[in-house]
Design a protein around this motif. Structure first.
Motif, PDB file in Angstrom:
ATOM      1  N   UNK A 171      11.627  40.255  55.562  1.00  0.00           N
ATOM      2  CA  UNK A 171      11.952  41.486  53.929  1.00  0.00           C
ATOM      3  C   UNK A 171      10.520  42.519  55.154  1.00  0.00           C
ATOM      4  N   UNK A 172      10.893  43.299  56.285  1.00  0.00           N
ATOM      5  CA  UNK A 172      10.617  44.581  56.716  1.00  0.00           C
ATOM      6  C   UNK A 172      11.051  45.604  55.973  1.00  0.00           C
ATOM      7  N   UNK A 173       9.869  46.262  55.291  1.00  0.00           N
ATOM      8  CA  UNK A 173      11.145  47.256  54.587  1.00  0.00           C
ATOM      9  C   UNK A 173      11.054  48.797  55.485  1.00  0.00           C
ATOM     10  N   UNK A 178      16.105  41.786  56.118  1.00  0.00           N
ATOM     11  CA  UNK A 178      15.368  40.751  54.793  1.00  0.00           C
ATOM     12  C   UNK A 178      14.975  39.710  55.289  1.00  0.00           C
ATOM     13  N   UNK A 179      16.226  39.290  56.554  1.00  0.00           N
ATOM     14  CA  UNK A 179      15.764  37.759  57.296  1.00  0.00           C
ATOM     15  C   UNK A 179      16.733  37.697  58.554  1.00  0.00           C
TER      16      UNK A 179
ATOM     17  N   UNK B  22      14.884  45.187  46.720  1.00  0.00           N
ATOM     18  CA  UNK B  22      13.276  44.892  47.802  1.00  0.00           C
ATOM     19  C   UNK B  22      12.253  46.150  48.307  1.00  0.00           C
ATOM     20  N   UNK B  23      13.354  47.064  48.950  1.00  0.00           N
ATOM     21  CA  UNK B  23      12.483  47.563  49.764  1.00  0.00           C
ATOM     22  C   UNK B  23      11.836  49.260  48.976  1.00  0.00           C
ATOM     23  N   UNK B  24      11.878  48.950  47.791  1.00  0.00           N
ATOM     24  CA  UNK B  24      11.557  50.062  46.793  1.00  0.00           C
ATOM     25  C   UNK B  24       9.779  49.535  46.736  1.00  0.00           C
ATOM     26  N   UNK B  25       9.078  50.912  47.454  1.00  0.00           N
ATOM     27  CA  UNK B  25       7.403  50.636  46.896  1.00  0.00           C
ATOM     28  C   UNK B  25       7.198  49.827  45.499  1.00  0.00           C
ATOM     29  N   UNK B  27       7.486  47.331  43.603  1.00  0.00           N
ATOM     30  CA  UNK B  27       7.680  46.427  42.895  1.00  0.00           C
ATOM     31  C   UNK B  27       7.409  45.308  44.422  1.00  0.00           C
ATOM     32  N   UNK B  28       6.795  43.779  44.517  1.00  0.00           N
ATOM     33  CA  UNK B  28       6.812  42.893  45.657  1.00  0.00           C
ATOM     34  C   UNK B  28       8.415  43.465  46.177  1.00  0.00           C
ATOM     35  N   UNK B  29       8.687  42.999  47.805  1.00  0.00           N
ATOM     36  CA  UNK B  29       9.266  42.213  48.520  1.00  0.00           C
ATOM     37  C   UNK B  29       9.874  41.446  48.030  1.00  0.00           C
ATOM     38  N   UNK B  30       8.804  40.351  47.811  1.00  0.00           N
ATOM     39  CA  UNK B  30       8.963  38.934  47.546  1.00  0.00           C
ATOM     40  C   UNK B  30       9.851  38.831  46.385  1.00  0.00           C
ATOM     41  N   UNK B  67      20.160  40.828  49.405  1.00  0.00           N
ATOM     42  CA  UNK B  67      19.042  39.832  50.227  1.00  0.00           C
ATOM     43  C   UNK B  67      18.631  39.456  48.463  1.00  0.00           C
ATOM     44  N   UNK B  68      18.591  39.703  46.915  1.00  0.00           N
ATOM     45  CA  UNK B  68      17.594  39.318  46.264  1.00  0.00           C
ATOM     46  C   UNK B  68      18.495  37.224  45.727  1.00  0.00           C
TER      47      UNK B  68
END
Lengths: 446, 446
Positions: A171-173, A178-179, B22-25, B27-30, B67-68
């Motif tokens: 999960x490197x923005x 992501x993996x 998940x890349x959007x700042x 919220x949390x990436x996980x 990813x999600x």
């Protein structure tokens, strides 16, 4: 060795283990579907340092079933709910390998393990109750076949649980990665019963994988436990019998290249405790009085494929049942038959003793504590699962009268070690099968 | 009619509906495996008067999945957890009828319905994704067969849910009577796909039965919805198309002897809202910028059985795919193909628009509120399911900017009506099929 702390689990089974526990005034009559009661029991147990809650299950009822089986929560849903209502106590529940899909079960337990922060445990059963087949559009597999299915089923689920290495998801923005695809493992299992490609759509948890409990006491069950189980839930007829069983399970673990300490044995016990021995006896008799003879006969019938015991004279010797009971709850029915024959018991005596057995652990807090310590020190078990005949009364009495006695003897702590269920049970983090040899060796050393 | 309040649900899908949310700042990436984030979203939604949380699902991933979907909670477990962390908001989740057992699913939802105090909903899907078969040791049923299975499956689960009359369990401690056998109903279902004897080992809930959601948009899906669904989750390409769909579903309900109001239509929308129209456009472009062309092509491929779109020139016209995509996500792929043909789009345009479609609902709070009201008043839907492209940002913006506008127009209340999910949706208590004609008639009058 002699100073090992006592490790405890607690059965959450509604009003209690006794078939008419719902009639006892100590708790709510609707306990088996009462969320507040489950939450309250789990929180009291957690506060008392009990390592895990344990929810059993069944997939078939009829009008002769015992009351708290008629209406009850399903294990995975109630454990997920309790996981949020608690912080440390483990969450173990029963799911059958004979009537479910490994992909679904692997991810439901993986999800519970995430939700609970690494506190999940799966009690693997193969379902003795033949009636279950009537609810699942398929024939009931016979005993040996059930264990062959369970073996492959566990290989599949444990394989799925290792789909993602612990550091696979990045999960490197900044880079958008992501993996790491090299750390994702499809299973591609093709066996006799299952074909499962994987990977699982869930990561490993804080404890690596859910804890595997196993509850079958037959020879095939012992082999399965030796191969896969982290913990075994068993009977507690006597110290000697349980110690023999424990020895056999640990031997089976060694035969599968594991150590004796890799599998923990938890006999279920239903302590009845009071301030004095007489008061404890009085509590036992109050529990026994919850039951009529007709109800006791029906309860006995449940172990024998709902055989109708009301057809016999209750005061004649226990009838010869021939093959009845050979396919269902077999270790229990064999024991009932043998005991009736050896002691020359009447049907009435067998029925009442089966429905309300005199607890192996009964007496004052000090007596029960001493006996528990005696079992542990004799190597009969690693801990106990508390399945009180009357849950509300039993837990309160145990916390008030037994735990202080265990503490006074330096054999119990209300502070659970670590955070995960594996921590609580003294088991190491479950290293992935895909981890390098160094990680495997580190885990093997503990 | 024109003053009907707006009813809302919210998708809980980790970081959001956008493949790179998940890349959007915000919220949390996980987020997709982050319990605290799920709890926080559910509580904010509940406080804002949103009627239900909705958890979608999938049973197959590979390294090309978005990813999600790779790591996420399983619906029944996360909903059971959220039920305890909330008090009023409904708990709806997806389970496939093609890859599960009706007895297990009936009791897991019954258990969730008990745990939540009558707030459970089941989103019935038949699983378009063929790869699922690779995880379930069986062939993937083709489209028509899946709907035939679903029809019988729903008959079985709804039958099981009515096993116990509402007053069947008595629990009279004085007489010892636990239940009235005349009010317990075995199902004894023997059909083409399932044989299920019953009864279920769970009672009916505070809302009678869990709410049935349905999400298939094909002709077979509409028939199934007309017959069984209490609510339908659908697309929102335009007011006209959604209104046509809504009309067809309600016609199908009437054809099955139900009323148009018995099935509520909830198109999924992903509003992007800000203080000004320009700021909303900027938010949309920030979301679109989360994605590379390669990722957009891979996302598009997911709807077409993971077809490899990178083999084509992205700036040439959208390729002729023939039969590809005919078995999987068919209504979506048909729409993508038709739109590309009609508008003469390039592959790049189709891929980017599919991965980050311009929201139908975008603008200021007042603009989005007016548009939502317009859809409701035109009879296009009964409410909306909010599936924000970026969950953390979307929900906060919506609560801050849209809900006050809906309230100012007298079309929204943060106080949910009643206690159960059926109450929230304006659906009556689900009367048992075994109830007398009076109770049935009372329910029909509403």
């Amino acid at each position: 060795m002699s100073a090992r702390p006592i490790s405890l689990g607690i059965m959450l089974h509604g009003a209690g283990g006794h078939m008419n526990s719902w009639k006892h005034p100590a708790g709510p009559a609707d306990a088996s579907v009462n969320l507040d009661f489950y939450v309250s029991q789990a929180r009291k147990a957690e506060e008392a340092g009990i390592a895990f809650a344990f929810v059993a299950d069944g997939l078939y009822i009829n009008e002769k079933s015992i009351p708290h089986f008629l209406n009850r929560f399903e294990p995975l849903t109630i454990l997920s709910a309790l996981a949020v209502a608690t912080r440390k106590i483990g969450m173990a529940g029963t799911v059958s390998t004979s009537y479910s899909d490994p992909f679904t079960v692997a991810r439901q337990f993986a999800s519970l393990d995430l939700i609970s922060g690494g506190r999940a445990g799966w009690n693997v059963v193969t379902t003795p109750l033949e009636g279950t087949a009537l609810n699942y559009s398929r024939p009931h597999p016979e005993h040996a076949l059930r264990y062959e299915i369970a073996d492959e089923y566990l290989a599949v689920t444990q394989g799925l649980w290792d789909s993602w290495d612990d550091d696979a998801v990045i999960r490197d923005r900044q880079t958008g990665q992501f993996f790491d695809p090299a750390k994702l493992h499809a299973l591609n299992h093709k066996g006799r019963f299952f074909e499962v490609a994987g990977p699982l759509n869930a990561p490993r948890s804080k404890q690596g994988q859910p804890v595997i409990f196993q509850a079958g006491s037959s020879d095939a069950g012992i082999v399965l436990a030796g191969k896969y189980a982290d913990a075994v839930f068993t009977h507690s007829p006597s110290l000697e019998e349980t110690r023999d069983f424990t020895t056999r399970v640990k031997d089976a673990a060694v035969a599968h290249g594991r150590s004796r300490d890799d599998v923990k044995i938890y006999p279920g016990i239903g302590p009845v405790v009071a301030e004095t021995r007489e008061a404890a006896e009085a509590k036992y008799h109050a529990i026994r009085a919850l039951l009529t003879l007709d109800e006791a006969l029906a309860y006995l019938g449940r172990y024998f494929d709902h055989h109708d015991f009301s057809q016999y004279d209750p005061d004649a010797p226990f009838p010869d049942l021939g093959e009845i009971g050979r396919n269902s709850f077999r270790s229990t029915t064999d024991r009932i038959k043998a005991e009736a024959r050896e002691k020359g018991l009447t049907l009435r005596e067998v029925a009442l003793a089966t429905a309300t057995p005199r607890p192996t652990f009964i007496g004052t807090g000090a007596e029960v504590a001493e006996k528990m310590i005696g079992w542990i020190d004799a190597g009969a078990s690693d801990g106990f699962i508390l399945g009180f005949p009357v849950a509300a009364e039993g837990l309160e009495d145990f916390i008030r009268l037994v735990i202080p006695e265990l503490e006074a003897r330096g054999r119990y702590s209300r502070d659970l070690p670590g955070e995960t269920l594996r921590d609580h049970l003294g088991l190491p983090f479950k290293v992935s099968r895909h981890a390098g040899p160094q990680a495997q060796a580190r885990a093997a050393r503990g």
